[in-house]
Design a protein around this motif. Structure first.
Motif, short mmCIF file in Angstrom:
data_model
loop_
_atom_site.label_atom_id
_atom_site.label_comp_id
_atom_site.label_asym_id
_atom_site.label_seq_id
_atom_site.Cartn_x
_atom_site.Cartn_y
_atom_site.Cartn_z
N GLY A 71 0.81 -1.21 0.00
CA GLY A 71 0.00 0.00 0.00
C GLY A 71 0.84 1.26 0.00
N CYS A 72 2.08 1.17 0.52
CA CYS A 72 2.95 2.34 0.63
C CYS A 72 4.06 2.28 -0.41
N PRO A 73 4.16 3.26 -1.32
CA PRO A 73 5.22 3.24 -2.34
C PRO A 73 6.62 3.42 -1.77
N LEU A 74 6.72 3.93 -0.55
CA LEU A 74 8.03 4.12 0.06
C LEU A 74 8.65 2.81 0.54
N ARG A 92 4.00 12.66 -12.14
CA ARG A 92 2.90 11.73 -11.89
C ARG A 92 1.54 12.39 -12.04
N GLY A 93 1.48 13.71 -11.90
CA GLY A 93 0.20 14.37 -11.73
C GLY A 93 -0.10 14.48 -10.24
N ALA A 94 -1.09 15.27 -9.87
CA ALA A 94 -1.41 15.48 -8.45
C ALA A 94 -1.62 14.14 -7.75
N SER A 95 -0.85 13.90 -6.70
CA SER A 95 -0.89 12.59 -6.04
C SER A 95 -0.61 12.77 -4.55
N LEU A 96 -0.28 11.67 -3.90
CA LEU A 96 -0.06 11.68 -2.46
C LEU A 96 1.38 12.05 -2.12
N ILE A 97 1.58 12.55 -0.91
CA ILE A 97 2.91 12.95 -0.47
C ILE A 97 3.87 11.76 -0.44
N VAL A 98 3.38 10.57 -0.12
CA VAL A 98 4.28 9.40 -0.10
C VAL A 98 4.81 9.10 -1.50
N ALA A 108 8.71 9.17 -2.56
CA ALA A 108 9.24 7.96 -3.20
C ALA A 108 9.86 8.29 -4.55
N GLU A 109 9.19 9.13 -5.34
CA GLU A 109 9.75 9.49 -6.64
C GLU A 109 11.00 10.36 -6.48
N GLY A 110 11.01 11.24 -5.48
CA GLY A 110 12.21 12.03 -5.23
C GLY A 110 13.41 11.17 -4.89
N ARG A 111 13.19 10.16 -4.06
CA ARG A 111 14.27 9.24 -3.68
C ARG A 111 14.74 8.44 -4.90
N ALA A 151 16.01 3.13 -4.40
CA ALA A 151 15.05 3.58 -5.41
C ALA A 151 13.76 2.79 -5.21
N PRO A 152 12.84 3.31 -4.41
CA PRO A 152 11.63 2.52 -4.06
C PRO A 152 10.66 2.31 -5.21
N VAL A 153 10.67 3.17 -6.23
CA VAL A 153 9.72 3.04 -7.34
C VAL A 153 10.44 3.29 -8.66
#
Length: 501
Positions: free
Chosen positions: A57-60, A458-464, A468-471, A489-491
């Motif tokens: 459930g968590c992309p991180l 990604r478009g407007a999305s969740l902070i997680v 995750a994308e920043g990492r 690189a989580p995602v």
């Protein structure tokens, strides 16, 4: 070994919110600290499942069962380390993320209430501040390579911290007058007091990250200049292009605004008051956008709409209606529509909803009504049905259902259409796709040496997802620059939220 009976011995509990009459009189956070006893009890409910679907459930990739058990056993220092191993800013996500991890908790499969993962997370994050004040972790050896990060929201800041800790020289460019992106001026203080941002910025500064606010890349400094000064560029400018409704009669009336205009103005007032400066909630041109004494209509049913609702209460609105195009959602998961462990469509009652206002479902605005002077005085709405045909949304008004709602201030909180069209896009040689976002190759590059991450991609999305994308983009930049070893690189750029296919 976790307590296998914890979820049987303890029910799900959250700390009591501050009383409504008290909290709407200030801008402090709604939730007080939970207290160690409550959090240890709630962490004990985690079963450390054989397959922890909360991870999916968590992309991180947060190690949720690990730090739940560390809290249960009182090992807070190790819990802090475990949490920060995958998440740069858990004090942000613990306050702002809607917690898709909880929707994927295995307890939900058995009809139980999920573990209070989000609350445990924020308490661990606050414990980190109390224990070591967010100790900086600067790189021991500089690499001699330089990276520019454009945008200082959660994606940009996460990437900046990862790259700085890897030894690269990082400069974050922000066009606003303060660092933080939407965290600074888009999120009200009753959800995230800005002291949390300031403490992280102090840590990043001590780790070597340089900040240049008030710099509009593409205007004040060109892409050519940035390419000459830096070895790589990360674009993390967000998705701030608000969706509008120009076809609705009366849209041009005074008093009809984008929701973010209201939120930014309110946040600036709160920031100014904290600095001892008088300020009024107003647009950049000086137009007042304060809800005090006004009948407010908020169009939209999501997080942004709820933020506007809470702001309106604190500004002293005479009354607030929140309009939602869709019918009222169910209070429990519909397994046929949203099977566990996917994110369910549910009626979500935010703290702002218990503070007042009226929610109206399955309606659409037919007209913004003029008071005769060019100022909105009401919205004319109609009950509607909504269906999807060939992927297109068809909205059908019900004949005879029209009525008016008084409105002195109307706020459009109907979503975002991607990143803004701005000079830096053409200068860096990137374009917006059909969703208004910027595509990235498999290595996170949108153009040679130019990377993109977060809502801009990604478009407007969740902070997680932003973190995750920043990492992940930071890991790609590190490889591109020939850095030693690998960063987490989580995602990857094609990763999507957990969903039923």
């Amino acid at each position: 070994m976790p307590d296998p009976n914890g979820f049987l011995r303890y029910d799900r509990r959250l700390p009591a919110r501050r009383p409504v009459p008290v909290r709407i009189s200030d801008w402090r956070e709604v939730y007080p600290p939970a207290g160690e006893e409550l959090i240890r009890e709630q962490a004990t409910r985690c079963m450390d499942c054989g397959i922890p679907f909360c991870h999916d459930g968590c992309p991180l990739g947060n190690r949720i069962p690990d730090w739940n058990d560390l809290v249960r056993t009182g090992n807070w220092d190790a819990a802090v380390e475990s949490l920060h191993a995958t998440n740069n800013f858990p004090e942000f996500t613990g306050r702002l993320c809607p917690a898709p991890c909880e929707a994927a908790c295995v307890l939900g499969l058995g009809g139980q209430q999920p573990v209070t993962i989000k609350q445990v997370e924020v308490e661990i994050a606050d414990a980190a501040v109390a224990r070591d004040g967010l100790r900086p972790r600067p790189a021991s050896t500089p690499t001699g390579r330089s990276v520019a990060v454009v945008g200082s929201g959660p994606a940009g800041l996460a990437a900046a911290q990862q790259l700085a800790r890897a030894g690269h020289t990082v400069t974050v460019y922000e066009r606003d007058d303060a660092i933080g992106g939407l965290l600074r001026y888009g999120i009200p203080d009753f959800k995230l007091e800005k002291q949390h941002i300031d403490k992280r910025l102090a840590q990043l500064t001590a780790e070597g990250v340089r900040f240049r606010n008030g710099v509009h890349v593409g205007v004040d400094v060109t892409a050519e200049q940035m390419r000459a000064e830096h070895d790589a560029v990360l674009l993390a400018c967000g998705a701030l292009q608000g969706r509008d409704t120009p076809e609705t009669p009366g849209r041009e009336l005074r008093g009809v605004h984008q929701a973010m205009s209201h939120l930014v103005a309110a946040n600036r007032v709160v920031a100014a008051a904290g600095d001892g400066r008088p300020a009024l909630a107003a647009l950049p041109d000086g137009t007042p956008i304060d809800a005090a004494g006004k009948h407010v209509v908020i169009i939209g049913g999501g997080d942004t709409a709820a933020d506007c609702l809470g702001v309106a209460h604190r500004q002293g609105a005479a009354g607030v209606h929140q309009l939602d195009l869709y019918p009222q959602p169910p209070t429990e998961r519909d397994a046929a529509r949203d099977p566990w462990p996917t994110w369910p469509w549910l009626l979500r009652n935010y703290p702002a909803h218990e503070e007042g206002g009226e929610r109206v479902f399955a309606v659409a605005v037919q007209e913004f009504v003029d008071d005769g002077t060019g100022q909105v005085r009401a919205v004319r709405i109609a009950e509607v049905t909504v269906e999807k045909v060939d992927g297109r949304r068809i909205v059908t008004p019900l004949p005879g259902s029209e009525r008016e709602i008084p409105a002195d201030l109307v706020l459009l909180a109907i979503g975002f259409e991607g990143t803004e069209e701005q000079p830096l896009l053409a200068q860096f040689g990137v374009t917006r796709n059909g969703r208004g976002a910027v595509d990235a190759r498999g290595d996170w590059q949108a153009a040679d040496g130019v990377f993109v991450a977060g809502d801009m991609h990604r478009g407007a999305s969740l902070i997680v997802w932003a973190i995750a994308e920043g990492r992940a983009a930071a890991a790609a930049i590190h490889t591109y620059l020939g850095g030693v070893g690998e960063l987490p690189a989580p995602v990857d750029p094609a990763r999507q939220p957990l969903a039923a296919r």
